[in-house]
Every structure is written in C-alpha cells, then in structure tokens.
Scaffold this motif. Sequence first.
Motif, PDB file in Angstrom:
ATOM      1  N   VAL A  59      -1.599  -0.712  -0.117  1.00 34.48           N
ATOM      2  CA  VAL A  59      -2.466  -1.279   1.111  1.00 34.48           C
ATOM      3  C   VAL A  59      -1.506  -2.304   1.618  1.00 34.48           C
ATOM      4  CG1 VAL A  59      -4.623  -2.641   1.279  1.00 34.48           C
ATOM      5  CG2 VAL A  59      -4.631  -0.635  -0.436  1.00 34.48           C
ATOM      6  N   LEU A  60      -1.017  -3.191   0.826  1.00 39.67           N
ATOM      7  CA  LEU A  60      -0.420  -4.226   1.594  1.00 39.67           C
ATOM      8  C   LEU A  60       0.997  -3.639   2.506  1.00 39.67           C
ATOM      9  CD1 LEU A  60       0.050  -7.063  -1.283  1.00 39.67           C
ATOM     10  CD2 LEU A  60      -1.370  -6.974   0.579  1.00 39.67           C
ATOM     11  N   ALA A  61       1.571  -2.705   1.976  1.00 37.06           N
ATOM     12  CA  ALA A  61       2.634  -1.818   2.787  1.00 37.06           C
ATOM     13  C   ALA A  61       2.220  -1.341   4.076  1.00 37.06           C
ATOM     14  CB  ALA A  61       3.425  -0.780   1.652  1.00 37.06           C
ATOM     15  N   SER A  62       1.005  -0.855   3.832  1.00 37.92           N
ATOM     16  CA  SER A  62       0.266  -0.163   5.239  1.00 37.92           C
ATOM     17  C   SER A  62       0.143  -1.437   6.212  1.00 37.92           C
ATOM     18  CB  SER A  62      -0.929   0.313   4.711  1.00 37.92           C
ATOM     19  OG  SER A  62      -2.044  -0.497   4.578  1.00 37.92           O
ATOM     20  N   ARG A  63      -0.141  -2.441   5.892  1.00 33.70           N
ATOM     21  CA  ARG A  63      -0.307  -3.858   6.927  1.00 33.70           C
ATOM     22  C   ARG A  63       0.998  -4.300   7.310  1.00 33.70           C
ATOM     23  NH1 ARG A  63      -0.597  -6.861   9.783  1.00 33.70           N
ATOM     24  NH2 ARG A  63      -1.884  -8.721  10.433  1.00 33.70           N
ATOM     25  N   PHE A  64       2.061  -4.569   6.344  1.00 30.39           N
ATOM     26  CA  PHE A  64       3.001  -5.485   6.681  1.00 30.39           C
ATOM     27  C   PHE A  64       4.303  -4.460   6.661  1.00 30.39           C
ATOM     28  CE2 PHE A  64       0.162  -8.203   4.328  1.00 30.39           C
ATOM     29  CZ  PHE A  64      -0.002  -9.143   4.842  1.00 30.39           C
ATOM     30  N   LEU A  65       4.356  -3.124   6.159  1.00 34.18           N
ATOM     31  CA  LEU A  65       5.525  -2.420   6.401  1.00 34.18           C
ATOM     32  C   LEU A  65       5.356  -1.095   7.252  1.00 34.18           C
ATOM     33  CD1 LEU A  65       6.957  -2.704   2.590  1.00 34.18           C
ATOM     34  CD2 LEU A  65       7.585  -4.162   4.776  1.00 34.18           C
TER      35      LEU A  65
ATOM     36  N   ARG B 231      10.474  -6.027   1.581  1.00 40.10           N
ATOM     37  CA  ARG B 231      10.665  -6.520   3.159  1.00 40.10           C
ATOM     38  C   ARG B 231      11.959  -7.416   3.374  1.00 40.10           C
ATOM     39  NH1 ARG B 231      11.879  -7.715   7.446  1.00 40.10           N
ATOM     40  NH2 ARG B 231      10.863  -8.423   9.288  1.00 40.10           N
ATOM     41  N   PHE B 232      12.211  -8.231   2.287  1.00 43.38           N
ATOM     42  CA  PHE B 232      13.401  -9.208   2.823  1.00 43.38           C
ATOM     43  C   PHE B 232      14.588  -8.984   1.825  1.00 43.38           C
ATOM     44  CE2 PHE B 232       9.486 -11.480   4.258  1.00 43.38           C
ATOM     45  CZ  PHE B 232       9.731 -11.828   5.623  1.00 43.38           C
ATOM     46  N   THR B 233      14.487  -8.382   0.636  1.00 42.37           N
ATOM     47  CA  THR B 233      15.606  -8.332  -0.346  1.00 42.37           C
ATOM     48  C   THR B 233      15.863  -7.041  -0.673  1.00 42.37           C
ATOM     49  OG1 THR B 233      14.433  -9.026  -1.976  1.00 42.37           O
ATOM     50  CG2 THR B 233      15.505 -10.676  -0.607  1.00 42.37           C
ATOM     51  N   PRO B 234      15.491  -5.848   0.034  1.00 35.51           N
ATOM     52  CA  PRO B 234      15.929  -4.528  -0.406  1.00 35.51           C
ATOM     53  C   PRO B 234      17.094  -4.204  -0.791  1.00 35.51           C
ATOM     54  CG  PRO B 234      16.031  -4.698   2.025  1.00 35.51           C
ATOM     55  CD  PRO B 234      15.472  -5.850   1.645  1.00 35.51           C
ATOM     56  N   GLU B 235      18.036  -5.041  -0.658  1.00 34.28           N
ATOM     57  CA  GLU B 235      19.477  -4.625  -0.972  1.00 34.28           C
ATOM     58  C   GLU B 235      20.045  -5.387  -2.334  1.00 34.28           C
ATOM     59  OE1 GLU B 235      21.664  -2.550   1.223  1.00 34.28           O
ATOM     60  OE2 GLU B 235      20.107  -1.992   2.274  1.00 34.28           O
ATOM     61  N   VAL B 236      19.390  -6.362  -2.642  1.00 34.19           N
ATOM     62  CA  VAL B 236      19.763  -7.185  -3.620  1.00 34.19           C
ATOM     63  C   VAL B 236      19.634  -6.251  -5.330  1.00 34.19           C
ATOM     64  CG1 VAL B 236      19.101  -9.206  -5.136  1.00 34.19           C
ATOM     65  CG2 VAL B 236      18.926  -9.087  -2.661  1.00 34.19           C
ATOM     66  N   ASP B 237      20.725  -6.493  -5.811  1.00 33.95           N
ATOM     67  CA  ASP B 237      20.763  -5.756  -7.162  1.00 33.95           C
ATOM     68  C   ASP B 237      19.702  -6.338  -8.023  1.00 33.95           C
ATOM     69  OD1 ASP B 237      21.509  -5.135  -9.977  1.00 33.95           O
ATOM     70  OD2 ASP B 237      23.638  -4.647  -9.208  1.00 33.95           O
TER      71      ASP B 237
END
Length: 321
Positions: A110-116, A169-175
């Motif tokens: 639900v949140l992803a539909s709103r913000f992503l 949203r902000f750190t998709p690449e962080v290990d």
Amino acid sequence: MQTRASTVAAPTAFVLMWSSAFVAGVIGVGAAPPMLLLLCRFGLAGPALAAYAVAVHAEWPRGRQLAHTVVAGLLMQIVQFGAFYTAMAEHVSAAVVSLVQGLNPVVIAVLASRFLGEGVSRRQWLGFAVGGVGVGLAVADRSAFSVAGLLLCVVGLLGLSLGTVYQKRFTPEVDSRSATAVHALASAPVAGLLALTQHDFHLSDPVRFSGALVWMVLVNAMGAFLLLNAMLRRWDTTRVGKLFFATPAVTAILAWLVIGQPVHALTIAGLAVGVAGLVLAARRNPDSTGQRTQAATVAGSRNASLNSGHSTSSAWSQTAA
C-alpha cells in the motif's frame, strides 16, 4: 540426500528461530522494562553484527547513504520493536504480535503504491482486509486484552513498513549485512535515552532476562540472520517468503508450550483467517512487474527486521520481535 535434507531442515529451523523471537520477547518484557530490554539487545547485537559485516568484507554506507540507513533503522528497530515490546508488556500475546507483524508485506504494498508508484491489486486489498479480520478474531476473546496494546502493535507495524519503504527508496544499493549492523548500532543509544525516561532499570527476574537476551542475540539476531541470507542466496524470494505464513501458528504453539500462553478457539480461528489473508495478499500474477517488485521489497524488509531478535538483516528480514 544431503541436499534434500537441507531443503527441509533449513526452512524448519528458520521458522522455529523466527517464531521463537516473539516468545523470547514476552519472557524478556516479563523480567525487565521494554526499553531496557531493547537497550541490552541492540547493545549486544550491534557489535556482533558489525563484526560479522567486517569479517565478510561488506561495504559500509557513507555520507548521505549512512544518514538514510540510520533513519530506516530507527523506524524498523526502535519504532517497531519499541512498540511491539511495550504491547507485549500490555499483555498482547506473542501469537497476536506475530500475526500483526505478518501484515507487513501488505502495508508495504500500500505504501509503495503511494510513494514508489507500485500498483496494489484488488486481491491484495482483499487480503489486507481478511488479515485485519483475523487479527480482530485473535484478540476478541482475551480477558486481558488491551486497546492500547493493539494500537501499539499497529504503531510497530507502521514503523516496520515505513522503514522498509524508506530503505527501498533511499538506500536500495546498501549491503544488507552492514545496513543491519548500522540499524542496531544507531538504535542502541536511542533505546538508552528512552530507558532513561522510564526511570526503571529494575530486573524482576535476572535469570529469565539473561536467558531471553542471549537467545535474542545469538539465535534471533545472528542465527536467523545468517540462515535467511543463506536461503535467499539459494532459493527465490517467493519460496522463502512463504515460510513467514507459518510463523503466527508456530508462535502460538511455542508460546503455549514454553510460557503457557493459552490458545483459545477464537485465537485459532483468527490465526487461520489472518494467515489466509496473508496468503491471499501475497499471491501475484506471473506477468505482474509491479508485484514482482513488491516480492523483492518484502524480502528486503524481512531481512532488516531480523535484528528483532525480530529482529530483525534488512523485514521479510525483517520482522521478529
């Protein structure tokens, strides 16, 4: 033969580890204030997870990525587990907390539909509704039921879900290995400040507290973390994600066997309905790109909450209390 055995043993061990975290949480808050328990858990798990991240040469976030990682960690660790542990102290059962936490993938959708910009299907909305009904049934017949406790569960669920979406949203690449360590290390001083505001550092049962804490750190924060990552490397996220459907029922059984929490008829019905809602919400069409993205989000989310001990790698690491 060994491969077949591990195919059964690894998922079974993981479900037991994950479910046991909720029971350990109940034991812990029964022996110490919730924030003191959080302080000790993060204070021990943080350095242990950091040492593991260093040992495997995980890349550490820096600069703005580090700041975002800290924010995501505070949401997924302090907000989630602070609320869940306080709910347990308000006599919300381990099984109910587990079931509420299990709604996390749907809230993330639900949140992803709103913000992503990711879509939510009617089936997922229906699954969310059915899961909510299951939670209602599971708590309906509890004489010690607390409205405040249930509201705290909702706060914990939102903390986990918001933190997961923020992380995506902000750190998709962080290990995830270093991120999980940062989450715990950043949460420890905040938990300490919250513990100070309670002015209560009394241990009513040091032995039970120590046992619960050791279990949270070694079995939940470390053991479950390592096993989950091993399974995610070997199997697809959908297969691993399905294991979490079993945790509310297994948690109820463990809580009954270990700490004597009763399993009433309505509780069983609520767990059944709630799990049905989770399964319904998690089903996806093979050609749905948006829902494939959601599956990946869910896997990353569970990994982060493995620090729950929880906790809690990065909540479908995420989430053990």
